[in-house]
Write an enzyme that holds these catalytic residues in place. Structure first.
Site, mmCIF file in Angstrom:
data_model
loop_
_atom_site.group_PDB
_atom_site.id
_atom_site.type_symbol
_atom_site.label_atom_id
_atom_site.label_comp_id
_atom_site.label_asym_id
_atom_site.label_seq_id
_atom_site.Cartn_x
_atom_site.Cartn_y
_atom_site.Cartn_z
ATOM 1 N N SER A 105 0.833 -1.204 0.000
ATOM 2 C CA SER A 105 0.000 0.000 0.000
ATOM 3 C C SER A 105 0.865 1.251 0.000
ATOM 4 C CB SER A 105 -0.869 -0.009 1.263
ATOM 5 O OG SER A 105 -1.451 1.251 1.469
ATOM 6 N N TYR A 129 -1.891 -1.518 10.891
ATOM 7 C CA TYR A 129 -2.171 -1.987 9.521
ATOM 8 C C TYR A 129 -1.028 -1.577 8.587
ATOM 9 C CZ TYR A 129 -3.753 -1.256 4.734
ATOM 10 O OH TYR A 129 -3.803 -1.215 3.367
ATOM 11 N N LYS A 137 2.112 -3.760 6.388
ATOM 12 C CA LYS A 137 2.476 -3.653 4.964
ATOM 13 C C LYS A 137 3.993 -3.481 4.835
ATOM 14 C CE LYS A 137 -1.578 -4.118 3.161
ATOM 15 N NZ LYS A 137 -1.900 -5.410 2.533
HETATM 16 C C1 UD1 Z 1 -6.638 4.297 3.659
HETATM 17 C C2 UD1 Z 1 -5.311 3.844 4.176
HETATM 18 C C3 UD1 Z 1 -4.622 2.997 3.139
HETATM 19 C C4 UD1 Z 1 -5.506 1.875 2.714
HETATM 20 C C5 UD1 Z 1 -6.792 2.466 2.171
HETATM 21 C C6 UD1 Z 1 -7.746 1.389 1.722
HETATM 22 C C7 UD1 Z 1 -3.853 5.199 5.600
HETATM 23 C C8 UD1 Z 1 -3.165 6.499 5.750
HETATM 24 N N1 UD1 Z 1 -4.518 5.026 4.470
HETATM 25 O O1 UD1 Z 1 -6.377 5.262 2.657
HETATM 26 O O2 UD1 Z 1 -3.454 2.476 3.653
HETATM 27 O O3 UD1 Z 1 -4.862 1.122 1.733
HETATM 28 O O4 UD1 Z 1 -7.422 3.247 3.192
HETATM 29 O O5 UD1 Z 1 -8.341 0.729 2.786
HETATM 30 O O6 UD1 Z 1 -3.784 4.389 6.444
HETATM 31 N N2 UD1 Z 1 -12.713 10.702 3.655
HETATM 32 C C9 UD1 Z 1 -13.746 11.557 4.006
HETATM 33 N N3 UD1 Z 1 -14.902 11.016 4.483
HETATM 34 C C10 UD1 Z 1 -15.086 9.678 4.631
HETATM 35 C C11 UD1 Z 1 -14.028 8.804 4.278
HETATM 36 C C12 UD1 Z 1 -12.858 9.356 3.802
HETATM 37 O O7 UD1 Z 1 -13.618 12.775 3.912
HETATM 38 O O8 UD1 Z 1 -16.160 9.262 5.086
HETATM 39 C C13 UD1 Z 1 -11.464 11.265 3.129
HETATM 40 C C14 UD1 Z 1 -10.254 10.942 3.996
HETATM 41 O O9 UD1 Z 1 -10.084 11.925 4.974
HETATM 42 C C15 UD1 Z 1 -9.144 10.934 2.952
HETATM 43 C C16 UD1 Z 1 -9.836 10.476 1.661
HETATM 44 O O10 UD1 Z 1 -11.219 10.690 1.878
HETATM 45 O O11 UD1 Z 1 -8.655 12.216 2.762
HETATM 46 C C17 UD1 Z 1 -9.608 9.021 1.336
HETATM 47 O O12 UD1 Z 1 -9.913 8.255 2.485
HETATM 48 P P1 UD1 Z 1 -9.994 6.661 2.447
HETATM 49 O O13 UD1 Z 1 -10.863 6.212 1.347
HETATM 50 O O14 UD1 Z 1 -10.317 6.191 3.824
HETATM 51 O O15 UD1 Z 1 -8.512 6.210 2.038
HETATM 52 P P2 UD1 Z 1 -7.112 6.644 2.692
HETATM 53 O O16 UD1 Z 1 -7.270 7.092 4.076
HETATM 54 O O17 UD1 Z 1 -6.435 7.538 1.731
#
Ligand code: UD1
Length: 347
Positions: free
Chosen positions: A127, A152, A156
């Site tokens: 990842s 997690y 990785k």
């Molecule tokens: C996370 C993990 C990554 C993992 C991936 C898939 C970290 C830093 N990242 O990525 O390792 O492979 O999930 O499971 O550990 N967001 C919102 N509202 C929501 C959900 C998300 O605003 O309800 C935003 C988050 O703040 C972020 C972006 O959307 O900025 C992407 O979030 P998300 O889909 O959870 O992925 P990552 O956090 O980038």
């Protein structure tokens, strides 16, 4: 004879899409899954898409050495693509033992069994989380890894290192293991057929399932975590990669291993688009492709989130002959089609 690929965690979100693409490329595939975070519908969808009823399926836990050993006795495995792992970042913080145990033991068993049966090619699903909050963007494979933000993420980084060390050690032994780690950015979307896709249990942690569940009415309101980041619109930047594009990168990596094209026994590739998209931009793009006005609000930042992370995918583009092809709009449309399919199915 076609090469045989074991996909551990092959009934899950990414594993099911990879199984479809491997079969389309002519490989024989064996699927192993303990079904701890998915149901059989993913595998049923794979069978429907590929028209193949005969894909061997083992409902086993890779933490059980004897079960993995039995599988390797019954099939001559030429390559393993290892997905079988827990992936919820937040849960890993509250249940670190569960995460370290599952994610490390299952991978160690795969490696040990592969070695016992004469060696093979191993592709590890890593990842972009290993880059942490990188100071340099976009990140290349040479960008230093940063301390992981969660157990997690740690698993990785650790599994990458385990694979590297095993490749090094076995290079002078009888049973050789070659390894590739693919570092995924943010996989999103569903298969164009809408027969397989992401199936989060409970409240989704990831952005796109939360968006589509809000749009369909399963969730009331999307919370956008933080609009005060020093980015153009104040929200985080990510590299959203279509899951079918991502699956094709695995096929290219496996072909590289089988074709003897690897330049080193252990290689790493970034699998991303190279295109940063903000969370807010993604929300507005979703509204456009779906025609649904999304209910969302801005809330404080989520702990552990990095501000911006996107790939320099040049190495994968050049060495694997692979490139992300689908637009974010196409991918969002596929995620929406999948959510609508689920709603219809569960009526
Ligand atoms: C996370 C993990 C990554 C993992 C991936 C898939 C970290 C830093 N990242 O990525 O390792 O492979 O999930 O499971 O550990 N967001 C919102 N509202 C929501 C959900 C998300 O605003 O309800 C935003 C988050 O703040 C972020 C972006 O959307 O900025 C992407 O979030 P998300 O889909 O959870 O992925 P990552 O956090 O980038």
């Amino acid at each position: 004879m076609a090469k045989k690929v074991l996909v551990s965690g092959g009934a899950g979100y990414i594993g099911s899409h990879v199984t479809v693409e491997l079969i389309a490329a002519g490989y024989d595939v064996v699927v192993a899954d303990n079904m701890s975070n998915c149901d059989i519908s993913g595998f049923e969808g794979v069978k429907k898409i590929t028209g193949r009823e005969d894909i061997p399926f083992y409902e086993i836990d890779c933490c059980d050495f004897a079960s993995v050993d039995k599988l390797f006795t019954e099939h001559k495995i030429d390559a393993v693509i290892h997905f079988a792992a827990f992936k919820a970042v937040g849960e890993s913080v509250s249940e670190p033992i569960k995460y370290y145990y599952n994610n490390l033991v299952s991978f160690l068993n795969i490696l040990e069994v592969a070695k016992k049966h004469g060696g093979c090619n191993v592709l590890f699903s890593s990842s972009a989380t290993v880059y942490g909050e990188s100071k340099v963007l976009p990140v290349t494979e040479q960008t230093p890894r940063m301390p992981a933000m969660s157990p997690y993420g740690n698993t990785k980084t650790m599994c990458e290192d385990i694979l590297r060390d095993v490749v090094y050690a076995t290079s002078t032994q009888d049973a050789v293991i070659k390894g590739i780690a693919l570092r995924y950015f943010n996989p999103i979307g569903a298969h164009p057929s809408a027969l397989i896709g992401e199936l989060p249990r409970g409240v989704p942690n990831n952005l796109v399932p939360y968006i589509t569940q809000t749009a369909i009415g399963k969730r009331e309101c999307l919370s956008i975590f933080g609009n005060d980041y020093p980015t153009e619109d104040g929200t985080c930047l990510r590299d959203f990669i279509d899951v079918t594009d991502l699956a094709k990168a695995h096929v290219a990596a496996v072909a590289r291993m089988f074709g003897g094209k690897m330049k080193k026994g252990y290689e790493i590739f970034n699998v991303g688009t190279g295109r940063p998209v903000s969370v807010y931009e993604l929300v507005t793009k979703f509204e456009k492709v779906s025609g649904v006005k999304l209910n969302y609000k801005f809330v404080p930042r989520r702990e552990g989130d990095v501000m911006a992370l996107w790939a320099d995918p040049t190495f994968a583009n050049e060495e694997l002959g692979w490139k992300a092809e689908r637009t974010v709009e196409e991918t969002l449309a596929s995620a929406w089609a999948w959510e609508k399919y689920l709603a219809e199915k569960n009526k």
